[in-house]
Design a protein around this motif. Structure first.
Motif, PDB file in Angstrom:
ATOM      1  N   UNK A  66     -13.000  28.416  13.158  1.00 50.18           N
ATOM      2  CA  UNK A  66     -12.269  29.703  13.391  1.00 50.18           C
ATOM      3  C   UNK A  66     -11.977  30.481  12.660  1.00 50.18           C
ATOM      4  N   UNK A  67     -13.158  31.574  12.079  1.00 54.91           N
ATOM      5  CA  UNK A  67     -13.524  31.338  10.494  1.00 54.91           C
ATOM      6  C   UNK A  67     -13.954  33.058  11.599  1.00 54.91           C
ATOM      7  N   UNK A  68     -12.710  34.255  10.890  1.00 55.23           N
ATOM      8  CA  UNK A  68     -13.325  35.526  11.536  1.00 55.23           C
ATOM      9  C   UNK A  68     -14.254  36.312  10.377  1.00 55.23           C
ATOM     10  N   UNK A  69     -15.989  36.213  10.818  1.00 55.83           N
ATOM     11  CA  UNK A  69     -17.095  36.717  10.561  1.00 55.83           C
ATOM     12  C   UNK A  69     -18.102  35.987  11.287  1.00 55.83           C
ATOM     13  N   UNK A  70     -19.067  37.014  10.975  1.00 57.12           N
ATOM     14  CA  UNK A  70     -20.370  36.819  11.409  1.00 57.12           C
ATOM     15  C   UNK A  70     -21.354  36.718  10.033  1.00 57.12           C
ATOM     16  N   UNK A  71     -22.554  36.006   9.909  1.00 59.67           N
ATOM     17  CA  UNK A  71     -23.508  36.710   9.173  1.00 59.67           C
ATOM     18  C   UNK A  71     -24.010  38.084   9.446  1.00 59.67           C
ATOM     19  N   UNK A  72     -23.315  39.060   7.549  1.00 64.53           N
ATOM     20  CA  UNK A  72     -24.199  39.881   7.457  1.00 64.53           C
ATOM     21  C   UNK A  72     -25.318  40.607   7.827  1.00 64.53           C
ATOM     22  N   UNK A  73     -25.774  41.386   8.439  1.00 63.24           N
ATOM     23  CA  UNK A  73     -26.999  42.018   8.356  1.00 63.24           C
ATOM     24  C   UNK A  73     -27.480  43.203   7.694  1.00 63.24           C
ATOM     25  N   UNK A  74     -27.033  42.382   6.151  1.00 60.78           N
ATOM     26  CA  UNK A  74     -27.134  43.492   5.408  1.00 60.78           C
ATOM     27  C   UNK A  74     -28.566  44.029   4.748  1.00 60.78           C
ATOM     28  N   UNK A  75     -29.265  45.403   4.362  1.00 61.40           N
ATOM     29  CA  UNK A  75     -30.504  45.747   4.726  1.00 61.40           C
ATOM     30  C   UNK A  75     -30.830  45.103   2.888  1.00 61.40           C
ATOM     31  N   UNK A  76     -30.250  44.361   2.550  1.00 56.68           N
ATOM     32  CA  UNK A  76     -30.363  43.837   1.048  1.00 56.68           C
ATOM     33  C   UNK A  76     -30.639  42.098   0.866  1.00 56.68           C
ATOM     34  N   UNK A  77     -29.952  41.736   2.262  1.00 53.62           N
ATOM     35  CA  UNK A  77     -29.186  40.143   1.757  1.00 53.62           C
ATOM     36  C   UNK A  77     -30.404  39.417   0.840  1.00 53.62           C
ATOM     37  N   UNK A  78     -32.319  39.279   1.888  1.00 59.54           N
ATOM     38  CA  UNK A  78     -33.243  38.770   1.562  1.00 59.54           C
ATOM     39  C   UNK A  78     -33.911  38.522   0.324  1.00 59.54           C
ATOM     40  N   UNK A  79     -33.191  39.926  -0.897  1.00 59.56           N
ATOM     41  CA  UNK A  79     -33.846  39.924  -1.849  1.00 59.56           C
ATOM     42  C   UNK A  79     -32.322  39.433  -2.038  1.00 59.56           C
ATOM     43  N   UNK A  80     -30.753  39.881  -2.151  1.00 57.83           N
ATOM     44  CA  UNK A  80     -29.517  39.601  -2.671  1.00 57.83           C
ATOM     45  C   UNK A  80     -30.197  37.953  -2.599  1.00 57.83           C
ATOM     46  N   UNK A 102     -28.307  35.111  -7.185  1.00 59.89           N
ATOM     47  CA  UNK A 102     -28.379  34.671  -6.023  1.00 59.89           C
ATOM     48  C   UNK A 102     -27.869  33.809  -5.373  1.00 59.89           C
ATOM     49  N   UNK A 103     -27.366  34.445  -4.204  1.00 57.74           N
ATOM     50  CA  UNK A 103     -25.878  33.567  -3.150  1.00 57.74           C
ATOM     51  C   UNK A 103     -26.724  33.355  -1.897  1.00 57.74           C
ATOM     52  N   UNK A 104     -26.592  32.713  -1.383  1.00 60.14           N
ATOM     53  CA  UNK A 104     -26.937  31.687  -0.611  1.00 60.14           C
ATOM     54  C   UNK A 104     -26.640  32.451   1.523  1.00 60.14           C
ATOM     55  N   UNK A 105     -25.700  33.466   1.299  1.00 61.69           N
ATOM     56  CA  UNK A 105     -25.192  33.893   2.273  1.00 61.69           C
ATOM     57  C   UNK A 105     -24.250  35.548   2.186  1.00 61.69           C
ATOM     58  N   UNK A 106     -24.181  35.857   2.924  1.00 63.98           N
ATOM     59  CA  UNK A 106     -23.182  36.622   2.631  1.00 63.98           C
ATOM     60  C   UNK A 106     -22.074  37.114   4.327  1.00 63.98           C
ATOM     61  N   UNK A 107     -21.144  36.551   4.317  1.00 58.86           N
ATOM     62  CA  UNK A 107     -20.580  37.256   5.477  1.00 58.86           C
ATOM     63  C   UNK A 107     -19.965  38.461   6.133  1.00 58.86           C
ATOM     64  N   UNK A 108     -19.329  38.671   7.245  1.00 60.39           N
ATOM     65  CA  UNK A 108     -18.752  40.031   7.038  1.00 60.39           C
ATOM     66  C   UNK A 108     -17.316  39.862   8.285  1.00 60.39           C
ATOM     67  N   UNK A 109     -16.436  40.244   8.200  1.00 62.62           N
ATOM     68  CA  UNK A 109     -15.426  39.697   9.174  1.00 62.62           C
ATOM     69  C   UNK A 109     -14.957  41.207   9.722  1.00 62.62           C
ATOM     70  N   UNK A 110     -13.848  41.336  10.601  1.00 60.48           N
ATOM     71  CA  UNK A 110     -13.947  42.229  11.638  1.00 60.48           C
ATOM     72  C   UNK A 110     -12.798  43.507  10.893  1.00 60.48           C
ATOM     73  N   UNK A 111     -12.761  43.320   9.648  1.00 60.57           N
ATOM     74  CA  UNK A 111     -11.960  44.558   8.684  1.00 60.57           C
ATOM     75  C   UNK A 111     -12.813  44.983   7.704  1.00 60.57           C
TER      76      UNK A 111
END
Length: 239
Positions: A66-80, A102-111
């Motif tokens: 029940x996580x209010x988030x989806x994987x973030x489709x940020x243009x820098x995700x691959x480089x980050x 270097x991060x593993x992943x980035x999610x973004x919530x409804x806010x």
């Protein structure tokens, strides 16, 4: 600019002497063993989350917990994600420091807030469902990533997430596969310590003198004893 990775910040907190020798003298601690199985889990998780990133949908584990988030489709995700080649970068012009991680992943919530995500894999009798006391380094890792992303202008939530995958070592047979039990563990980060730490490690590097031996550091103690034994042996040979 002097490059300071996320792991080097942790090294400074653990032992300023080892940190100074590493950065200024290029004398590094012996490398640890590679975690190839853990890296394989990371790679497979990234592939799964990337499919949902492209589709703009939730991963099943995000629904399960029940996580209010989806994987973030940020243009820098691959480089980050490329910690060695790029990573999330902040250039501290005043101190001439290039700080990155270097991060593993980035999610973004409804806010519209971003969540830092890290994948962890282990094997235990029971699944890991909460962070133990020995995970202080994991927590600092998340906070450095949050700080770096904020320095890059992102609206970052204090809530970070660990996707913790525990391999089941209680099964009777191997059958060429390991069953994993995966859990999402939230962590409320606080990056208020980082600016002062950056200032302190910069002062450490700016000092021409090597920091004193750290009595609690196993590496300082080992090499100190080794040096003493070599001196004794050399003096003994002279006699």
């Amino acid at each position: 600019m002097i490059k300071i990775s996320r792991s080097k910040i942790d090294l400074y907190l653990e032992c300023p002497r080892c940190f100074y020798l590493d950065i200024q003298k290029k004398i590094k601690r012996p490398p640890g063993f590679p975690f190839n199985l853990n890296n394989a889990v990371d790679t497979l998780l990234k592939k799964e989350f990337d499919r949902h990133r492209e589709a703009g949908t939730k991963h099943p584990i995000q629904i399960e917990f029940d996580v209010d988030a989806i994987p973030a489709n940020h243009p820098m995700i691959d480089k980050w994600r490329q910690s060695m080649q790029h990573g999330v970068i902040f250039k501290d012009i005043e101190r001439d420091l290039h700080i990155y991680g270097g991060i593993d992943d980035l999610w973004i919530n409804s806010k519209g807030e971003y969540h830092v995500v890290d994948y962890k894999a282990t094997a235990k009798d029971t699944p890991v469902t909460e962070l133990a006391d020995w995970t202080a380094g994991y927590k600092r890792q998340m906070e450095v990533y949050q700080w770096l992303l904020r320095k890059n202008g992102l609206k970052v939530s204090n809530t970070a997430y660990f996707v913790y995958c525990t391999g089941d070592n209680t099964t009777e047979n191997f059958n060429n596969k390991i069953e994993f039990h995966s859990h999402i563990i939230p962590y409320e980060g606080n990056d208020s310590w980082i600016s002062q730490t950056i200032n302190d490690l910069h002062s450490c590097l700016s000092n021409p003198r090597i920091p004193s031996k750290n009595d609690t550091c196993q590496y300082c103690n080992f090499f100190g004893k080794l040096y003493s034994e070599l001196v004794k042996e050399k003096n003994g040979n002279r006699e």
